[in-house]
Design an enzyme around this catalytic site. Structure first.
Site, short mmCIF file in Angstrom:
data_model
loop_
_atom_site.label_atom_id
_atom_site.label_comp_id
_atom_site.label_asym_id
_atom_site.label_seq_id
_atom_site.Cartn_x
_atom_site.Cartn_y
_atom_site.Cartn_z
N HIS A 25 -3.68 1.95 0.92
CA HIS A 25 -4.41 0.98 0.22
C HIS A 25 -4.57 1.03 -1.22
O HIS A 25 -4.64 2.33 -1.63
CB HIS A 25 -5.55 0.48 0.94
CG HIS A 25 -6.74 1.42 0.75
ND1 HIS A 25 -7.59 1.26 -0.43
CD2 HIS A 25 -7.27 2.44 1.46
CE1 HIS A 25 -8.62 2.19 -0.33
NE2 HIS A 25 -8.31 2.90 0.61
N CYS A 26 -4.63 0.00 -2.00
CA CYS A 26 -4.95 0.18 -3.15
C CYS A 26 -6.13 -0.50 -3.52
O CYS A 26 -7.02 -0.36 -2.69
CB CYS A 26 -3.80 -0.35 -4.22
SG CYS A 26 -3.57 -2.22 -3.88
N ALA A 27 -6.34 -1.17 -4.59
CA ALA A 27 -7.86 -1.69 -5.02
C ALA A 27 -8.07 -3.03 -4.07
O ALA A 27 -9.02 -3.18 -3.74
CB ALA A 27 -7.84 -1.95 -6.45
N ARG A 29 -5.47 -4.32 -1.63
CA ARG A 29 -4.34 -4.66 -0.59
C ARG A 29 -4.08 -3.53 0.11
O ARG A 29 -4.11 -2.36 -0.05
CB ARG A 29 -2.78 -4.77 -1.39
CG ARG A 29 -2.79 -5.81 -2.57
CD ARG A 29 -1.48 -6.09 -3.04
NE ARG A 29 -1.60 -7.02 -4.41
CZ ARG A 29 -0.45 -7.45 -4.79
NH1 ARG A 29 0.63 -7.26 -4.30
NH2 ARG A 29 -0.66 -8.27 -5.94
N ARG A 31 -1.06 -1.74 1.91
CA ARG A 31 0.24 -1.93 1.78
C ARG A 31 1.12 -0.86 2.89
O ARG A 31 0.76 0.11 3.29
CB ARG A 31 0.59 -0.98 0.60
CG ARG A 31 -0.23 -1.70 -0.85
CD ARG A 31 0.08 -0.91 -2.13
NE ARG A 31 -0.35 -1.49 -3.19
CZ ARG A 31 0.44 -2.45 -4.04
NH1 ARG A 31 1.62 -2.58 -3.75
NH2 ARG A 31 -0.26 -3.03 -5.08
#
Length: 628
Positions: A25-27, A29, A31
């Site tokens: 995951h990013c900030a 989302r 993924r």
């Protein structure tokens, strides 16, 4: 919100853990790299409460959550055996082929995502220190300034080391050898030699004096070369000595190779990129500002914005500034303005709430919830925000504003724009925000309906839809149920029924879109696009399916009055749960909703009448229900 339940539903929606190659995951989302995208049920995932939207781009299946993404990833990782990384073992036979651009974007996002927050914080700290110096509150000789400056600038000074670690992780080579190679590039003795333009040689081979502190491309290129050499060495040495001799010979080979060939080549590429960007920008700065201000969020949607990150960081390392970052902040702020316009105009409680919260997150640089949940969903606001961003970007670009350090484009980055063009970027930000708000308020909503235009097939059809009671009982206003989410109509308008029978039936002809494993809720989409949620009881999900018997399956066609669920009212009540049945129109914004005057619900009596996009409204429960 129950993040574990949401994680379970997302995992099911992407085809289960067996369909996941990697996940992180990013900030904002989740993924995934899926083995087979076709096994993912995008519609099901997008319909989940807590999911903003789904984006399948740049070789990644991305589920946009928002600021609570980490809370969702934690139980998801436990269920699917994931770590917040994309370096898990992948079966090459199952891995879909990616084009070069997708591979590049995936690599760059994998390199920068892990430390993006820390990098943004360090950049903002440097900007704030510049502001404190300008105000005379600190001096360069003060201890406080030197300590804070070391914390902020140190991140960028030793950036090659951080990049080496994440790049090696992405390319699946020895991370610590890559870090050792990066430390050689920024080793104080070598930095001092190159800083004084002195030359050294490696067995009579001259080493070009190049400074690698704060650089980006040289170390990325070096780790990429290393990813080809390490497998050869692993094959050369027996397993018993491989753990020592492979790192040894990697350093012996890669250190001089990087300093003699790879590093200078990467530095030259970086210089060409910086000079090229500067030439284009200086030729027509206002045009460049307008184009980036208009299309930056389009780049974000398709995931290609990552390709700009190393370019902007390279500009700062080579030129000492970057001209793109202030313009990107203008584009971000224009989306926040459009969200504010939606908040001020919308009457639907759910959309108003989402738009209101999106304003704050967008101003702080996180625009995905704003784009996917509000502006792009409503179409016109997104276009108007792009127009506002173009105008504001032209102002900022025309004033030749620039950033002194890298950070996320947002209002927090303003201190990093101090210097030439600072006034122009402030004006550009203000114009973009105000224009985004005003244009959306005035033109973001169709005049004939006073409703934001939604790209939804059901919103384009005309006619009436009658929905019958799903269960016998007494009708009560939805606002009277003892559940804050349903009572607030955050999920949509509808009715509630205190049941006098134990069978819930289809209130409309359509297709079963969701069947919850616990049996307490069913989703149906009618043939004309009406989205209906039937929720049996309050907090009855805690019964884990006890006292419920589901009679239909997902994707099954059902006709009006067809039995869907059997439930034991008395047993559920004795267990301490409210048995009220809620009927919710989850795509409420597409309709004008009338509620029957009857207080009793019997088989085949209609209880809701939906009229496509009419505007006659009233707040009375018996009669017209106010529409967005």
């Amino acid at each position: 919100m129950d993040y574990k339940v949401l994680a379970e539903n997302i995992l099911s929606g992407v085809g289960g853990k067996d369909n996941i190659n990697t996940g992180w995951h990013c900030a904002t989302r989740l993924r995934f790299k899926l083995k087979n995208d076709k096994l993912a049920d995008t519609k099901k995932i997008e319909d989940l409460d807590g999911v903003v939207t789904v984006v399948n781009s740049a070789g990644q299946y991305q589920v946009v959550i928002g600021n609570s993404v980490a809370n969702v990833f934690e139980p998801l990782a436990e269920l699917a055996g994931l770590e917040n990384t994309d370096d898990q073992i992948v079966d090459e036979k199952d891995q879909p082929k990616e084009n070069v651009l997708n591979k590049l974007i995936s690599f760059i996002s994998g390199v920068f995502t892990p430390f993006l927050g820390a990098m943004a914080g360090a950049g903002i700290l440097k900007g704030l220190l510049a502001l404190l110096l300008a105000l005379g509150w600190l001096t360069e000789k003060s201890g406080a300034y030197q300590i804070w400056y070391a914390a902020g600038d140190g991140f960028f000074y030793f950036l090659p080391i951080l990049l080496a670690f994440t790049a090696a992780k992405s390319l699946k080579v020895n991370q610590f050898v890559a870090v050792a190679l990066a430390t050689a590039l920024v080793y104080p003795t070598l930095v001092a030699i190159t800083g004084n333009s002195q030359t050294i040689d490696f067995f009579n081979i001259p080493v070009i004096p190049t400074t690698y502190t704060s650089s980006v491309i040289p170390i990325l290129l070096a780790v990429w070369v290393m990813s080809y050499i390490q497998p050869l060495l692993d094959k050369l040495f027996p397993e018993a000595i491989r753990n020592i001799f492979t790192p040894l010979f990697l350093l012996i080979i890669m250190a001089p190779l990087t300093l003699i060939v790879v590093g200078p080549l990467g530095a030259s590429v970086g210089t060409l990129l910086s000079n090229g960007i500067s030439a284009i920008y200086n030729f027509a700065p206002a045009v460049a500002g307008a184009l980036m201000g208009a299309f930056w969020q389009v780049f974000v949607i398709f995931g290609v914005h990552w390709t700009f990150v190393p370019v902007m960081m390279n500009n700062i390392g080579k030129l000492g500034y970057d001209p793109l970052l202030p313009i990107l902040s203008v584009a971000v702020v224009s989306q926040a303005g459009a969200a504010l316009g939606v908040f001020l105009k919308a009457k639907d409680a759910k959309m108003k709430s989402l738009a209101g919260s999106s304003v704050a997150t967008a101003l702080l640089g996180i625009t995905e919830p704003t784009i996917y949940g509000v502006t792009l969903k409503l179409k016109r606001p997104f276009v108007l925000a792009a127009i506002s961003g173009a105008i504001g970007g032209a102002i900022a670009g025309g004033g030749q504003a620039h950033a002194s350090s890298f950070t996320l484009p947002s209002l927090l980055a303003i201190p990093t724009y101090l210097g030439k063009g600072f006034v122009s970027v402030i004006i550009g930000l203000g114009v973009a925000f105000i224009l985004g708000t005003v244009l959306t308020y005035l033109f973001g909503f169709s005049k004939d309906t006073n409703v934001a235009t939604v790209d939804d097939q059901s919103a384009e059809q005309e006619g009436h839809h009658q929905i019958i009671a799903p269960v016998d009982g007494t009708i009560i206003p939805l606002k009277n149920v003892k559940d804050e989410v349903f009572a607030s109509e955050a999920m949509g308008q509808g009715i509630a029924i205190v049941p006098t029978s134990d069978i819930v039936k289809a209130p409309i002809t359509g297709t079963v879109s969701a069947v919850y494993p616990t049996g307490h809720a069913i989703g149906i989409i009618s043939e004309k696009g009406v989205e209906v949620l039937l929720h049996i009881g309050i907090n009855t999900v805690e019964l884990n399916g006890q006292h419920f018997k589901t009679l239909v399956k997902k994707n099954q066609k059902v006709t009006i009055d067809e039995p869907l669920v059997e439930f034991d009212r008395q047993a559920i009540s004795h267990a301490g749960y409210d048995t009220t049945v809620m009927l919710i129109i989850t795509n409420t914004p597409n309709y004008d909703i009338s509620v029957t005057d009857n207080t009793l619900a019997t088989d085949r009596d209609w209880v809701l009448k939906l009229t496509d996009r009419h505007i006659e409204t009233s707040n009375d429960y018996k009669g017209e229900v106010q529409h967005v």
